[in-house]
Scaffold this active site. Structure first.
Site, PDB file in Angstrom:
ATOM      1  N   HIS A  99       0.851  -1.194   0.000  1.00 33.98           N
ATOM      2  CA  HIS A  99       0.000   0.000   0.000  1.00 33.98           C
ATOM      3  C   HIS A  99       0.890   1.248   0.000  1.00 33.98           C
ATOM      4  O   HIS A  99       2.002   1.217   0.527  1.00 33.98           O
ATOM      5  CB  HIS A  99      -0.910   0.002   1.235  1.00 33.98           C
ATOM      6  CG  HIS A  99      -1.925   1.104   1.187  1.00 33.98           C
ATOM      7  ND1 HIS A  99      -1.655   2.375   1.624  1.00 33.98           N
ATOM      8  CD2 HIS A  99      -3.192   1.119   0.713  1.00 33.98           C
ATOM      9  CE1 HIS A  99      -2.732   3.129   1.435  1.00 33.98           C
ATOM     10  NE2 HIS A  99      -3.674   2.393   0.897  1.00 33.98           N
ATOM     11  N   GLU A 147      -3.669   2.971  -7.387  1.00 28.69           N
ATOM     12  CA  GLU A 147      -4.119   4.166  -6.670  1.00 28.69           C
ATOM     13  C   GLU A 147      -3.104   5.297  -6.851  1.00 28.69           C
ATOM     14  O   GLU A 147      -2.054   5.269  -6.191  1.00 28.69           O
ATOM     15  CB  GLU A 147      -4.215   3.901  -5.167  1.00 28.69           C
ATOM     16  CG  GLU A 147      -5.207   2.879  -4.725  1.00 28.69           C
ATOM     17  CD  GLU A 147      -5.363   2.917  -3.205  1.00 28.69           C
ATOM     18  OE1 GLU A 147      -6.465   3.197  -2.732  1.00 28.69           O
ATOM     19  OE2 GLU A 147      -4.362   2.670  -2.497  1.00 28.69           O
TER      20      GLU A 147
END
Lengths: 234, 234, 234, 234
Positions: A99, A147
């Protein structure tokens, strides 16, 4: 109801981060709410709570639970690390890897994807742009969630602000590895953003503040689920 | 029995690392065994399981539970990090910080000690030698555990192989901050090693494989506890 | 003139960072300008250019040259690392360690300070607040430069915005290790800021953009030097 | 002779690491020796010295000079980092990225490759196995050097001990990006190892101790160069 716990696409994957609204007892409530929406709307909703909340949540809900991170390690002398076996044993079915708030070295992403596969965890490698998504695809994870970090938490949806990032990611990833499920995230706050993401070729979204910090997360999750259903019906 | 959950010195602090013998259900059994010895011998025994096992263990035993690490963060966007509030909320009373297998930047140790204090967790900063122990003492943690990394897991006890590291650490730390509790670790496998550590001026030990990977952990924990009692009776 | 190359206090230490105005040929010019001011004003001015510029600058000027970082390593297999011996051999007399833009693990700061001592480099450990400064002092570096990171590059001088950080750092460091030279930095842009820093008990300043990105670095360096001279004459 | 400075394949790329035999004045001598062999044998030999030695060596020899690492940064506030522009300006023509002793996060490898391209440095991304090599290929570097870390420095050559790693890397990388030049490394100490590497489909080798720590580096470089010539003549 048994298949509720299975990961199906399209999927709404809710990252709890370390938000107060999604920590401890709040995390359990939010997971139960997600389960309720999942049943009502018939859409797969997964939750990614903090490590210490995984076992409690996995006992209370039947929807898929993900870890937010695993370390590329095995049993042994790894104080303070997150063992894939432990996460699995606590009831998680998958895990985020890399992430943008917990980026890993390339060799460690490779090792973490391998370890996830070995213990039976679904791997969701997060990426920040198209070349990195293509790069991640070569490691054969189960899913990639692209993302653009500059949009995370902004409310400016990637599916609208940077649709070309999504479409070029879908194209680049599928070319290298057609088996990878592609999600997108960052800035998604309403059903239109979700519908746009699906129309661009993704099979789901990774979302955090858009749901966790919403005034009415139950309502927003329903809105997201229904947006997906609408796109599917076309 | 209520005070069992309180941290008292001398203390035997058992680091579960990611050992198979101390993961999941094994971790619960080992913690229960530690509780039994603690009650029988009247010595404080703490356990430091993996993050995902903290809540289950904290519900099952009344001895002190520690995290193996916390991140120097608060509520917010910190995917994959370990929030001090979560660890506290899951039932931990303290945490290791800067273990040799999970070393932190200096500014982050300072911030982690501060965060531990804010949420009410006992901070145990691990160090590798005397200057680093003195350095850690200036950050005002509750405890310092000095462990020469070259002895960890060897069975060669710091209290016998490098007694001068222990005594010079006790002296250096107390000079900077007399309120810090000092533990030592690395290579401790029997009661004599424990007794030696206490005689050198520490108030307890940090131990991992010496107990977790022992053939009979129950017996070894008793041996450790009785060694402490013998030193105290003199 | 020989003693120009020696580090004396008070000192103005100019961190070139990776600013365009202080890279390559620009770095040489700025170092020569610093040397000129040092000679004219009779104040010690040191420069900390990038690694690749050290040898060229050290050959061209006689003022002290510092590295911006060293790794806690020796000769061997450390591809891409900065060997203390190499930095010394290229002509540096000292090095920054743990700058807020290049923070290190505690054990590595300890090892880097030791390595600097071994090869004869003056160690300047950068710190972000009073407890961390006290902590660094226990490692016995030659100098500590305290810089509240939130003020770096802002033009809001630490010596005026947070004088208590400077005074409490001086007090805490001297208590642990009276031999350490204390500098302060962050936000220093004019002579008044410099004078304030010296009056608060420091023996110099660490400065970057205030000089490197000034319209007229020569003039600003003179202003800084003269501010120090004024404080000294009182 | 002008084209000596150009990177041509097959290439012998010598990583100087932080070996004493390849630091400071020794580094210059070794680079000059490499230049001599390159001229005599007509084979491209590149050298990758430490950052502080780049400018001196680039001025003294006409063979290609590489950095051992660059940071994925630009001009600005990056104290202690390695600016691609500085490395280029000091005379390097390329750089290693992600060496096993200096591994980077995936997003940083992507950014470093991009920065290398922007400033005109040849990027050589180091990898540890086939999937990671494929992953790196998607980032479009100029070269990939696969080195099983367990063989580095052992004298057991990858081209003989793990030929399948080399052939599968060549296949996987070419499939994703046929434009990438593939090198291999680890354990290469004699001409046979070099010849084997070329026969397996690579266009050169990355070597460190095999040359730097050889009793007679001049002789070994000649042996390597002639092994390549022999394979080419077939």
């Amino acid at each position: 109801m048994a298949e509720l716990s299975k990961v199906r696409t399209p999927i709404i994957l809710v990252n709890f981060k370390t938000y107060a609204e999604a920590t401890g007892e709040n995390a359990v409530k939010l997971a139960e709410m997600a389960e309720k929406v999942s049943i009502e709307a018939g859409i797969c909703i997964g939750v990614a709570p903090q490590f210490v909340d995984i076992s409690t949540i996995a006992k209370r809900v039947s929807i898929p639970v993900f870890a937010q991170h695993i370390d590329p390690i095995g049993y042994g002398s790894f104080t303070g690390h997150v063992l894939p076996e432990s996460v699995k044993c606590a009831g998680a079915v998958g895990t985020l890897i890399n992430h943008s708030e917990r980026r890993l070295k390339l060799a460690d992403i490779d090792a973490a994807v391998t370890r996830a596969r070995e213990v039976g965890l679904i791997s969701v490698v997060c990426t920040n742009n198209t070349p990195v998504s293509a790069s991640a695809a070569a490691l054969k994870p189960d899913m990639i969630a692209v993302e653009p970090p500059e949009l995370i938490g902004t409310g400016i949806p990637v599916s609208k602000a940077k649709p070309e990032v999504v479409t070029s990611t879908v194209e680049a990833v599928k070319k290298i590895n057609p088996d990878v499920t592609i999600l997108c995230g960052a800035g998604i706050t309403n059903g239109d953003d979700v519908a746009a993401a699906i129309r661009l070729g993704t099979e789901g979204i990774l979302v955090a503040s858009g749901i966790v910090r919403a005034k009415d997360p139950y309502k927003v999750m329903h809105e997201f689920a229904e947006a997906i259903l609408r796109v599917q019906q076309r």
